[in-house]
Design a protein around this motif. Structure first.
Motif, PDB file in Angstrom:
ATOM      1  N   GLN A 177      31.854  62.749  40.041  1.00 60.61           N
ATOM      2  CA  GLN A 177      33.294  62.665  39.810  1.00 60.61           C
ATOM      3  C   GLN A 177      34.009  62.381  41.121  1.00 60.61           C
ATOM      4  OE1 GLN A 177      34.511  66.304  37.865  1.00 60.61           O
ATOM      5  NE2 GLN A 177      33.514  65.745  35.948  1.00 60.61           N
ATOM      6  N   HIS A 195      37.393  61.649  43.480  1.00 61.99           N
ATOM      7  CA  HIS A 195      38.784  62.095  43.577  1.00 61.99           C
ATOM      8  C   HIS A 195      39.412  61.510  44.845  1.00 61.99           C
ATOM      9  CE1 HIS A 195      37.967  65.234  40.515  1.00 61.99           C
ATOM     10  NE2 HIS A 195      36.786  65.289  41.109  1.00 61.99           N
ATOM     11  N   CYS A 220      43.367  61.510  47.230  1.00 61.88           N
ATOM     12  CA  CYS A 220      44.592  62.265  47.482  1.00 61.88           C
ATOM     13  C   CYS A 220      45.812  61.341  47.419  1.00 61.88           C
ATOM     14  CB  CYS A 220      44.541  62.922  48.869  1.00 61.88           C
ATOM     15  SG  CYS A 220      44.795  61.747  50.232  1.00 61.88           S
ATOM     16  N   ASP A 279      45.114  55.770  40.689  1.00 62.00           N
ATOM     17  CA  ASP A 279      43.985  55.773  41.607  1.00 62.00           C
ATOM     18  C   ASP A 279      44.334  54.952  42.837  1.00 62.00           C
ATOM     19  OD1 ASP A 279      41.430  56.294  42.546  1.00 62.00           O
ATOM     20  OD2 ASP A 279      40.441  55.665  40.706  1.00 62.00           O
ATOM     21  N   SER A 300      38.547  55.959  43.236  1.00 61.49           N
ATOM     22  CA  SER A 300      37.779  57.182  42.995  1.00 61.49           C
ATOM     23  C   SER A 300      36.526  56.868  42.175  1.00 61.49           C
ATOM     24  CB  SER A 300      38.635  58.236  42.281  1.00 61.49           C
ATOM     25  OG  SER A 300      38.964  57.840  40.963  1.00 61.49           O
ATOM     26  N   PHE A 331      38.624  60.190  38.820  1.00 58.28           N
ATOM     27  CA  PHE A 331      39.728  61.028  38.371  1.00 58.28           C
ATOM     28  C   PHE A 331      40.997  60.816  39.195  1.00 58.28           C
ATOM     29  CE2 PHE A 331      36.068  62.894  36.481  1.00 58.28           C
ATOM     30  CZ  PHE A 331      36.502  63.501  35.314  1.00 58.28           C
ATOM     31  N   HIS A 358      43.992  60.934  41.521  1.00 60.65           N
ATOM     32  CA  HIS A 358      44.579  62.091  42.216  1.00 60.65           C
ATOM     33  C   HIS A 358      44.976  63.193  41.237  1.00 60.65           C
ATOM     34  CE1 HIS A 358      48.626  61.034  40.840  1.00 60.65           C
ATOM     35  NE2 HIS A 358      48.393  59.793  41.231  1.00 60.65           N
ATOM     36  N   ASN A 401      43.237  65.648  39.782  1.00 60.23           N
ATOM     37  CA  ASN A 401      42.537  66.935  39.768  1.00 60.23           C
ATOM     38  C   ASN A 401      42.391  67.464  41.196  1.00 60.23           C
ATOM     39  OD1 ASN A 401      41.207  69.148  38.720  1.00 60.23           O
ATOM     40  ND2 ASN A 401      39.225  68.120  38.598  1.00 60.23           N
ATOM     41  N   ASN A 434      41.179  66.997  49.085  1.00 65.46           N
ATOM     42  CA  ASN A 434      41.290  66.276  47.810  1.00 65.46           C
ATOM     43  C   ASN A 434      40.508  64.966  47.788  1.00 65.46           C
ATOM     44  OD1 ASN A 434      42.897  68.258  46.691  1.00 65.46           O
ATOM     45  ND2 ASN A 434      44.815  67.288  47.299  1.00 65.46           N
TER      46      ASN A 434
END
Length: 272
Positions: free
Chosen positions: A194, A196, A198, A205, A217, A243, A245, A247, A262
């Motif tokens: 997964q 991710h 920031c 994304d 991501s 995912f 930003h 999560n 993040n």
């Protein structure tokens, strides 16, 4: 290129932020029944949230026409919501991006269809000094197989990427080799990678500077997946998802340390 499915939620549970994508037919700004159902779900949220509405197109038309079409799509979504929003929900931004921010490469119709969309970002309104701090997952390579359970989440703490790219820095090589060893020694384990990012709040994304698409991501998670597959791991054992930003471990992000936490790739155990 593989595409990434955005989150489509009819019944929302929003902690800090989430997103719903509204899709359109070619050259159309008309909302269908499914889209209206999604927007109705947003309008029924009870807590205090701010909404940002961003419109997109595929590359079928010219730049000027696509810009106007993306703005029409934003207007269709905005007008529908404005007639239904309660006082706790507020639209704070509306913007059309034309065809300039694709999440896919427009190479085939299936991918183009995912670019014909409006993204509705739903963000919690925070009080001054209020902040979400989630517990950092443990390291995958430092956790024994016996302690891992299905649905557990683990971090790759030394795997960092070049800005805007899905190329990891040399310091991550050793950790990825250890991930490979774990998978080879435990052939029944299946994982989900997964990705991710920031702090890119005008997009779901980040932009992958090499591919010119906004699914960074995913491409970072998929880069690790491709590394594992080339080293002999069965493709059915490794899934890659992005995912964006949505999560974060820390939100809102205030410092470079927050940003760094993040920007990450996590591993979720699917089967053991």
């Amino acid at each position: 290129m593989k595409y990434f499915f955005c989150f489509l939620l009819f019944s929302f549970s929003v902690n800090a932020q989430t997103m719903s994508s509204i899709y359109f037919k070619h050259n159309s700004a008309e909302l269908n029944a499914v889209s209206k159902q999604k927007l109705d779900s947003i309008s029924r949220l009870k807590s205090k949230f701010k909404l940002k509405i961003y419109g997109n197109c595929d590359t079928s038309g010219n730049i000027e026409l696509n810009q106007k079409l993306s703005e029409k799509r934003v207007l269709a979504v905005s007008n529908y919501l404005k007639n239904r929003l309660s006082d706790n929900l507020k639209i704070v931004e509306e913007k059309g991006f034309g065809d300039q921010k694709p999440i896919n490469d427009n190479s085939v119709e299936e991918l183009r269809a995912k670019n014909r969309r409006v993204d509705v970002f739903i963000e919690k309104v925070f009080m001054p000094h209020e902040k979400i701090l989630r517990k950092t997952p443990p390291s995958f390579v430092k956790t024994s197989i016996e302690m891992m359970k299905v649905k557990d989440t683990f971090l790759l703490p030394t795997v960092h990427f070049i800005g805007g790219r899905s190329v990891w820095l040399p310091e991550g090589k050793t950790e990825l080799q250890k991930v490979l060893t774990v998978l080879k020694n435990n052939p029944t384990i299946k994982i989900e990678l997964q990705g991710h990012i920031c702090c890119d709040y005008e997009n779901f994304d980040g932009e992958d500077l090499d591919l010119k698409t906004y699914n960074l991501s995913f491409t970072r998670a998929d880069a690790i997946r491709q590394y594992l597959l080339k080293a002999g791991i069965d493709g059915n054992r490794v899934v890659a998802k992005g995912f964006g930003h949505l999560n974060p471990l820390v939100y809102p992000e205030k410092t470079e340390a927050d940003f760094a936490k993040n920007r990450r790739v996590e591993i979720v155990i699917l089967e053991k």
